[in-house]
Design an enzyme around this catalytic site. Sequence first.
Site, mmCIF file in Angstrom:
data_model
loop_
_atom_site.group_PDB
_atom_site.id
_atom_site.type_symbol
_atom_site.label_atom_id
_atom_site.label_comp_id
_atom_site.label_asym_id
_atom_site.label_seq_id
_atom_site.Cartn_x
_atom_site.Cartn_y
_atom_site.Cartn_z
ATOM 1 N N PRO A 213 39.190 25.762 79.215
ATOM 2 C CA PRO A 213 38.777 27.267 79.174
ATOM 3 C C PRO A 213 37.668 26.730 78.116
ATOM 4 O O PRO A 213 37.513 27.405 76.634
ATOM 5 C CB PRO A 213 39.852 28.344 77.950
ATOM 6 C CG PRO A 213 41.016 27.000 77.497
ATOM 7 C CD PRO A 213 40.886 26.181 78.317
ATOM 8 N N CYS A 214 36.679 26.782 78.656
ATOM 9 C CA CYS A 214 35.331 26.728 77.686
ATOM 10 C C CYS A 214 34.935 28.382 77.947
ATOM 11 O O CYS A 214 33.660 28.429 76.701
ATOM 12 C CB CYS A 214 34.060 26.009 78.708
ATOM 13 S SG CYS A 214 33.771 26.191 80.552
#
Length: 250
Positions: A213-214
């Site tokens: 989850p950047c």
Amino acid sequence: MITLPSLNNLPSKWDEIRHCLETRVFECGVMPYPNLTEHEDKQFEQDFIDRIGCAPEEYVRIRRAIRLLEASYPDSLNKLVCAAIATPLGEMLAVFGSKGLCLLEFVGQKHMGQEITAVQKALRGRFVFREDEQTQLLRQELDLYFQCRLKTFATPLEMIGTAFQKQAWDALLAIPYGETRSYKEQAQRLGNPKAVRAVAAANGQNKVSILIPCHRVIGSDGKLTGYAGGLNRKQFLLALERGEVQTALF
């Protein structure tokens, strides 16, 4: 295979450019339009978005991605299983290596071609579109995620990158659902508070959207920055995880 938008709905006055887009190979989204004035250029861009549903540069990136996925790789004996997955934010391309998911990106986003090439070289594989247990699991999990019914993914990952990049991506995986961290906080977590730029660069090299989850990393001032899929998608994903999206719309 991923979907290439049809250009049939473009007005006839753009036929020369349409032919150019449909037949020529452009690298890095560079398109030499034939002698357009500034006004014509803006009109073409707007017509393209209105009639086709994406920007010309995105169309070019999709064509290039398809060409890479369809290419023959005679020295590559491994099969990289691929799937095109529909989501509320647009179609995504998923690629699996022998150990797990190694690429998941929105079709047409920046650097997609480079990522496809990097995965192919690292795993010495050729791309095959087919359905199996792992693609079906990912489809189910993404569907549940966009319905706000899934916070943790079981789909196995196969990270393709340097040792530092993998450390940065592990730090991303540690950010809880619905929360955000700054690049500075990520650098501190890695034990190097001064490595903010290096962490930001590593986040930008993440090839697995959503699952790694950047999108949960923001600027120290709280502003949304640096998401290859587009800041509108980043904003949507954060709102989704905060429970601010009407999932019934899906």
